[in-house]
Structures are given as C-alpha cells and as structure tokens.
Design an enzyme around this catalytic site. Structure first.
Site, mmCIF file in Angstrom:
data_model
loop_
_atom_site.group_PDB
_atom_site.id
_atom_site.type_symbol
_atom_site.label_atom_id
_atom_site.label_comp_id
_atom_site.label_asym_id
_atom_site.label_seq_id
_atom_site.Cartn_x
_atom_site.Cartn_y
_atom_site.Cartn_z
ATOM 1 N N CYS A 180 0.820 -1.208 0.000
ATOM 2 C CA CYS A 180 0.000 0.000 0.000
ATOM 3 C C CYS A 180 0.857 1.263 0.000
ATOM 4 O O CYS A 180 0.496 2.267 -0.615
ATOM 5 C CB CYS A 180 -0.937 -0.012 1.206
ATOM 6 S SG CYS A 180 -0.127 -0.621 2.682
ATOM 7 N N CYS A 195 23.658 -26.242 9.980
ATOM 8 C CA CYS A 195 24.777 -27.139 10.235
ATOM 9 C C CYS A 195 24.552 -28.063 11.440
ATOM 10 O O CYS A 195 25.371 -28.922 11.716
ATOM 11 C CB CYS A 195 26.098 -26.373 10.353
ATOM 12 S SG CYS A 195 26.259 -25.350 11.811
#
Lengths: 322, 642
Positions: free
Chosen positions: B168, B435
């Site tokens: 917007c 990881c």
C-alpha cells in the site's frame, strides 16, 4: 568545487566509487600527480589501485632490470622474456599500467631518486617510495618538505609477511562527516627523521613490536652498507647484537623486540604476495583520502603482520608534531 | 612464513573460487602470485563498464564477455604455467553438486548476494570442504572461515532480512523517494515492458479494482495504429493524473497525510515541444539497443543533475517512445537492469514525476540508479585487502592450522588502533538449522495457509532452498525436479493450492515436516504449531518461523539519516558508543555499538546494526567480535492488508 564536471565517460567508469567518495573527490583525484619509486610487488599493487581510481598522472622510477625476485610478487610484468628483455622495471610496469585505465597518464622517469632536485619533486602532489634505504627516505622526505608546495610523502615496505607504511602529510586540512554535519579538521605530521628519532622509552607500552624490529634492521643495513633487503639468516647474530645495543641506548626492555621476529625478518626478505595486496590496498586508500581531503587519514605509521593478522595504526611523532 | 611446508601445501592444493568480480579479480591474482597451481573459478556474469574501475583484469574491449574466462586469460599472462579452469555458469546449476565440491581442498567465495552464499555454504557443509567467505562494501570488508563441526557455518548467525515495503505504501501512499523508485521499477516498468501475465499491483488502489479491471488493462496496451507520442501521453495522464484523482477520492486515506497532486502532461509540456523530440534519430547513431538513450536524444548529459518536472516528463515520454521504436522486440520480456541505460532513464523519470506529485524531493539519475539497482559501493582497495586476507586464511586452512584461523574485519575508522581486526572464529551454533540437526518451529494457521504460502515464504525465501522436496512422514507433498512425470507435476500443483490441513496427508498442529534440498544435500525438520491469529503489521507473512535466533528487527538504535546527498559520501561505519561490562572476574569486556550504513544507497531505509565487542584480556592479543555483517540485500515488497 571548481565548476569542471566529470565527463560522461568518467561518470560511467567511476560510477561505483563516486558512490563511495563523491564527485568532487573524483575531480580532485583526476588532477593529482603521483611519483612512485621501487617497482616491487607492493608498489605494483598500489599503482594498480590508484590508476583504477583515476588519478591524473603517475610517474614511475626504477632503473633495475628484471630478476627472479623482481617477478616474484609483481603481476604487472608478463612472464615472457621476449617482452621483458632489455627493459627496466619501471618501463615494464608502465606498459601494463597504461592499459589499466586510458584516462590516466603513466610515464617513466630515468635516474636515481636521490639525485633529483626540488624542481623535479615540485611537479608532484604525492611521492611514494619503497625499497630504499632509510637515508634515502629521509632525504626525499626533506626535499619534499623544503618546497613551498605541500607534497604528501609516503613510504611502504614489505618484508616476508610483515609490512610498514609511513605517512607525512605535513599540515593536512580535511573534512569528515560527523553524524549529520561535515566538519573541518587539521593534523600536523612529523617528518620521517623526526618520527624515528622519538626516544623509544617515551612510546606507549603497546607500540607494535614491528616498529622497533624494522628500526633495528634498517640501522643494521645502513651500518653494513647494504641495500634494503640484503640480509640473510647469517646476519642474525649481528642483528641481535645491534638490537641489544639499541635497547640499552633507549632504555627499552629487550622483550619488546622478540628475537623470533627479527629472525623472520632477516631469513626471508621476499615480499609475500597477500601482504603486498593488503599494504597496497591500505596505502591506495590513504593516498585517495589524502588527495580528496575527505575522511581521517592514517597518522602516521601502519603495521601489518600476517602472523597475527592485525593491521595496526601507530602515531609516533615528536612533541612538536603531536 | 613461506616455509617449505607452506609451499607444498599451496602447490598441492586444488581450490574453487566462486565469483570473478571485484573480490574475485583480486583474489585470482593474489592466488596466482602466491604459488597456487590449480584454480577453478565460477562466475555467471559478463563484464560491464562499471566493473572496470576495480575489476582490473578486464578492459573496455572485454565488455560483454565472460568474467571467469577473461580473468583466466589475464592472469595467465603473468603466470602462464598454472592451471585455471573457468566456468561461465551459475553456481546454483545442478552440475555443481556435492561431488563437484568434494574435489577441492578449499572453497573461496567472492560473491555479491546472500542467496548464492547460503547455497555454497550448504554445499561446502555437505561435501565437508572448508569455506573462506568474504564481502565488501565501500571501505568495509570481512573474511570468515567456515569449517564443518569446528567453526560456525555461514548461516549460524541469522542474516538481516531484506528490506521490504508494504504494497500500500508503494501503490498509494509513498513518503520517500525509494517508494517512488520501487513503484516505477517493480510496477510501472514491469507493467509496460515486462511479462504481461505477471500479477501486478499497479492499479490496486483505483477505487474498485474488480469492476474497472477490464477497462484498466486496456490503458496500458498500445491501441492499433496509435501514435507512440499519443500513447505515451495517455499512459502518463493515466498513472500520474487519473490514478491520483482516483486515490484522492478515498478521503479516509488522506486524513492524516498530505494530499498528492495529480499531474497531466498538458500542464507540464506544451504539445509543440514534445512533437519536436521525435526528430532526434540522428543522435542515436548506433543500432545497439544498449546505447539507446533518452538523455542523449534530448541532449542531456550530466547524470548528477536533478531534473525538474518538465525535464523528467520529457525523458519519460522520450524513453517510452524509444522502447517502442528501437527495442520493440524486447517489450514483454524486459526486466529492470541497472546497466540498461534506457530502463534507468525511464524509471528515474517516472519516480521523479511521482515524487513531484507526492511532494517528495526529486533525485538525479545517478542517485536513482543507485537506489533502483541496489548498487553496492565498491572500490578496488578494499577488495585488494580482502583478497590478501582470504589467501592468508586459505593457506592456514590447507595446513590445517586450526588454532590460527581468524575472521578479519576491515573497518573505516580504527577501533583500538586497528584497521584490520582479527577475531577468533566462533564455534558452530548448536541450534543452527543448517549445520546442526535442530528442528525448527513454525507457527502457522493450518486452516488458512496454503502449501504455496509455505513453499514461497518459508522454504524458498527463509530457508533459501533451490530445489525443495517436502515430506510428511513418508508422504511426499511437494517436489521440484526435471525428472517428474506429468501426473506427479499435476499432483504437486494441486497440493500447492490446498490449505495445509486439507492436504492428502493433513498438516496440523503437532505435525513434523521434513524439508530437503537434493542439490544442497541439506534437510531440516519443522514442527508445526497451529495458531489462529497473526499481527498484520509485525507478522505480515502470517506465519512465524523460530528455533534459531530470529533476524534482527530494524528498530531501536537506528537513527534516520537524511537520504538527500548522502549516497555519494556515506561513511559506512560510525562507532557510536562504547561501554564496558563485566563478564568474568579480572576480565573486562568492551562493547562498542557500531551502526552500519549499508552499501545500498537508500541509507535511511537500509540501515542495520552490528554489535562489535572488543575483548580486552590486558595482553596484546586483543580480540574483536563482530556480529551480523552480511553485505548484500535488496529492497523488495511485502504485502499488507487494506
């Protein structure tokens, strides 16, 4: 600043860096004349950086011919005997650098740096020396200081994986951004001779060990009549003896100059290419800051040692200069 | 330093470089000088003029050629005996898989985007190959070392999320120049010259989009036999005049805002003047599409000038005309490219006219280009320094000199006398979803969110997966790949449109999903928690992923920097405050807040904070720890509800 605008070609080529330092800094760069001496790896890196940045002109001094050592860290010289036979280092580097940026005038000056007079030096805004004795450094620095025109003096050297940059901008006025405002600043520099004459015992305890170690090596080479870098591991005992004498003279605890560091500095004097890149990068940045008068310049020594990875600034000035 | 052991480690190494740009050129040179014999280099880019100020292996005559190939040839001139293997390709291509990565002793990154960095990180983890990662912006730079299981991976520290703008703000209520740029680039430019089938919010706020949508579509189509000039003016009047009038009719919107002013071409330009513009073909002497320029056609030279409304309007119409007359075959396929002069001219002019309408200060083409192209400030010197540091770390990695690995930061203003600050690497983050195997938690409305939302916002945007596969237990919900048969493709396409709780294998609170990327050989588990409501402002995605530290929010210590004029002389790092906190008896820990103005030029929008900690153990071995520090991200838009 003086009404002259950058050309379309300049704006396109320098787009990314104008976004860093602004169009007026770029205009100042394009009017700067720089002299360099000692075309080894570190100076080759530096020249690449400032030619790319778009300085006005660059003059190279180095009448030596190609040796294996000269090639070891210098990417400006093609590894082709047909190309380099019969040419000096300065001429070979000049050929390559011209190609980097057609908007920069690159040329060679033949002769010995210390024999040039004040009139010669007054053609430049910046003088950068490398691989010269400390007597020569002092001499060139003084010649620049005697002129009415202010000339920025820098020296840079890389030994093995260690390096040193010295800066003398005399009285330097510059602007920097502080929060929203641009403020004017001024710095007074010491000459090389003044800086290295500062008694060691008055220096702060944490001054880089490299500073002392390089002064010992410098004094050793000078006393023995050697060219810079003409030392070997065989010289270590004499260097250590000199270190003790200097420490006694300055009432400095010998532990400030580790023997292991001196051993490294005498046993391998070849430039380590990654360190050349780092020193050439930092020096290039400093010269650009100096010319553009934008941002805090380095005052007045920079040290790098790949062993610990630190890039340190030290201010070692006489009292008048600090 | 250059011991025999070091020398043989360098000689025997096979290294992969990813990126042959600013850092890459410097890195390839320094590797070659340092004695590396076997270097492979991947880069998908071709050479641009604006690369030449720092990518010193390239010349004007190389513009348009592969960076990887030209870089190789240039380096072989001074080191002809070494082997350099170039790949003119995207590192995300499927042939650069885990097996490909396994052949290298170390991978060195010189990349310019987060996406590729994350991808390489995962491949290095999967292949168990050490990674030396780097980045620069202006005078700032960093080098980090990532060894699986020993140091943190590239993704252990969350990276700042890309700046987004509510739709917007872009379509209806811009307050900053960057909003006008996003409108001009992502909406108007895309609408006129891009893919016609793409969803576009350009008219989202014209009163009742549903009833007038057919009419609206036509406005941007050039009618048969319509004069280009006339067409340009029609588009101009529609987007800068009519659309603004429509927006103004919604009084609610303007209660607490400045009302924009509709601009019509007749008010800015008289007809005579623009007619004359049509006759400048002689100035566009070449037929090369990239050299077509509205500025050149109108005799305007300086990209640093700020044009007035009239000049911008002329550029707008001229650029539109040139697209239709000189580059017509590209229309429908164009995407904005910062190196496309005509596109930059069009976007600058359109953004400025919109800015004028909304009372926002106008900007030069140079500045507009920086904002539109997310141009990262770049200088040769920082890249050279960083390349040197990468090689130093690479050599340590090859010698397995674990104790001496360092992350190094190159700063503009010295901290504790240091311009180059080495820091001991961190241990892996035990809750890193990349990881370690820690599951993530996703709060989502399983009755409302579709699988597509999950794939777009979480799997792709947040987890950075390239070729994802989603499983619920043993049931496959979604998969991407070339080898799928038609029935499966149709099945997955149907699943995408289903809400989570209605999938063939329903996903509800308590479900655990497994998401895998086969190329990255990376998988993670996500626990689903159903949640009914989300805050539209703070949680615009309608879902919240947690389980590892969330990206920092852009709040708090940020100060607004005036955008005007700051793009060319930004000082990226400013140490702002320093305080000491006690951590352990006898040990002081200093904490310096560094607020960093990122390389992208809209300074006030894209500021992020970094915390810089200096450990002082009263010894010479000062350690500095710097958090954050990814150096590239891009503005994009996010949806908000009206």
């Amino acid at each position: 600043m003086d009404g002259e605008e950058l050309t379309e070609q300049e704006t396109a080529l320098y787009d990314r860096q104008i976004r860093v330092w602004g169009a007026d800094a770029q205009r100042r760069l394009s009017k700067a004349h720089i002299l360099v001496c000692g075309m080894k790896g570190t100076i080759a890196e530096f020249c690449k950086n400032i030619v790319l940045a778009g300085i006005g002109s660059l003059t190279l001094v180095d009448d030596r011919v190609v040796t294996e050592e000269a090639l070891s860290a210098n990417f400006l010289i093609p590894l082709d005997e047909n190309v380099y036979a019969g040419k000096t280092l300065a001429e070979l580097c000049c050929d390559s650098l011209k190609d980097f940026n057609p908007m920069v005038r690159v040329s060679v000056e033949k002769g010995d740096l210390s024999s040039f007079g004040g009139e010669f030096y007054s053609k430049f805004d910046v003088v950068v020396v490398s691989c010269c004795s400390f007597t020569t450094k002092k001499l060139i620095n003084e010649k620049c200081r005697k002129l009415s025109k202010r000339i920025a003096f820098y020296s840079v050297d890389c030994r093995d994986s260690c390096g040193e940059i010295f800066v003398d901008l005399q009285l330097h006025t510059y602007s920097k951004k502080k929060l929203e405002e641009t403020i004017e600043c001024q710095l007074q520099y010491s000459s090389f001779e003044e800086a290295i004459s500062v008694p060691w015992k008055i220096l702060p305890r944490k001054v880089s060990k490299l500073y002392f170690a390089l002064r010992v090596i410098e004094r050793f080479e000078e006393a023995e009549g050697r060219n810079p870098g003409e030392v070997s591991i065989a010289d270590l005992p004499s260097v250590l003896k000199l270190k003790k004498e200097l420490c006694d003279e300055h009432s400095l605890n010998e532990s400030h100059i580790p023997d292991a560091l001196l051993e490294r500095l005498v046993s391998s004097t070849r430039e380590f290419p990654p360190v050349c890149a780092i020193l050439g990068g930092i020096l290039g940045q400093e010269v650009i800051k100096g010319i553009s008068g934008k941002g805090d310049p380095l005052k007045n020594f920079f040290f790098f040692d790949a062993m610990d990875g630190k890039g340190l600034i030290e201010d070692i000035s006489n009292s008048a200069g600090s | 330093m250059a011991s025999q052991q070091q020398f043989s480690a360098i000689k025997g190494a096979k290294v992969l470089m990813v990126g042959a740009g600013g850092i890459g050129c410097e890195l390839l040179k320094t590797l070659a000088l340092s004695g590396f014999q076997d270097i492979h280099i991947i880069d998908m880019d071709t050479i641009e003029v604006s690369n030449l100020n720092r990518q010193f292996l390239f010349r004007q005559s190389h513009v348009g050629l592969s960076k990887a190939r030209v870089a190789r040839d240039a380096v072989l001139r001074f080191r002809p005996q070494i082997s350099i293997t170039p790949y003119h390709a995207n590192v995300k291509d499927s042939n650069f898989n885990v097996d490909f990565f396994k052949q290298f002793n170390v991978v060195l990154n010189g990349l310019d985007n987060l996406d590729a960095r994350r991808h390489v990180n995962r491949l290095c983890l999967a292949a168990d190959v050490p990674l030396v990662e780097s980045g620069t912006t202006g005078f700032l730079g960093q080098v980090t070392v990532h060894i699986k299981g020993k140091t943190e991976c590239y993704e252990c520290q969350p990276k700042p999320a890309p700046k987004t703008y509510p739709v917007c703000t872009i379509t209806s209520t811009p307050t900053k120049f960057v909003h006008c740029i996003v409108w001009a680039k992502d909406l108007l430019f895309a609408k006129l010259f891009g893919d016609k089938n793409q969803e576009n919010d350009l008219n989202v706020r014209s009163s009742d989009a549903s009833s007038s949508s057919n009419h609206v579509e036509d406005v941007f189509e050039r009618r048969n036999d319509e004069d280009i000039e006339q067409y340009g003016r029609r588009v101009y009047d529609h987007v800068f005049g009519y659309n603004i009038e429509v927006a103004l009719s919604n009084e609610e919107t303007w209660k607490n805002r400045n009302r924009p002013k509709p601009i019509y071409s007749r008010d800015v330009l008289d007809n005579e003047l623009t007619r004359q513009n049509g006759n400048m073909d002689k100035n566009c002497s070449t037929n090369c599409p990239s050299s077509v320029s509205a500025m050149a056609a109108l005799g305007m030279k300086n990209p640093q000038d700020i044009w007035g409304l009239m000049e911008n309007s002329r550029i707008f119409l001229e650029a539109l005309k040139l697209f239709f007359s000189k580059r017509e075959e590209e229309i429908g396929n164009l995407t904005f490219d910062k190196d496309d002069q005509l596109a930059v001219e069009f976007v600058t002019a359109a953004a400025n006219i919109r800015a004028a309408s909304f009372g926002i200060p106008l900007h030069s083409l140079f500045e507009a280009k920086g904002i539109a192209g997310n141009i990262v400030h770049a200088v040769a010197t920082t890249n050279a320094v960083i390349a040197g540091l990468i090689v130093i770390e690479a050599i340590k990695v090859l010698q397995n000199d674990t104790k001496n690995y360092r992350m190094t930061y190159c700063v503009e203003h010295p901290a504790r006398k240091m311009l180059l600050m080495p820091v001991e690497p961190f241990e892996p983050n035990k809750s890193c979803y990349v990881c370690s195997e820690t599951p993530l938690l996703l709060e989502i409305n399983t009755h409302r969110a579709k699988l597509r939302d999950f794939v777009d916002k979480i799997v792709k945007a947040t987890l950075g997966m390239n070729l994802p596969l989603i499983m619920h237990g043993s049931a496959l919900l979604y998969e991407v790949g070339d080898d799928l048969d038609e029935a499966m493709v149709a099945n997955y396409a149907a699943n995408l449109e289903k809400v989570l709780s209605e999938l063939p294998s329903p996903v509800t609170g308590g479900t655990m999903l497994t998401v895998e990327d086969l190329q990255q050989e990376f998988s993670c588990n996500i626990n689903i928690k159903h949640r009914e409501e989300f805050d539209e402002e703070k949680e615009p995605d309608g879902m919240v992923l947690s389980g590892w530290a969330p990206p920092p929010t852009v709040e708090g210590a940020n100060k607004t920097i005036d955008n005007a004029g700051s793009t060319s002389e930004a000082l990226p790092v400013e140490a702002e405050k320093s305080e000491e906190i006690e951590t352990a008896p006898g040990k002081k820990r200093k904490l310096i807040e560094v607020s960093k103005n990122d390389g992208t030029s809209n300074a006030e929008e894209i500021k992020k904070n970094e915390k810089l900690q200096v450990l002082d153990d009263d010894d010479d071995d000062d350690l500095v720890i710097l958090d954050g520090g990814d150096l590239g991200f891009s503005p994009s838009k996010k949806k908000c509800q009206w």
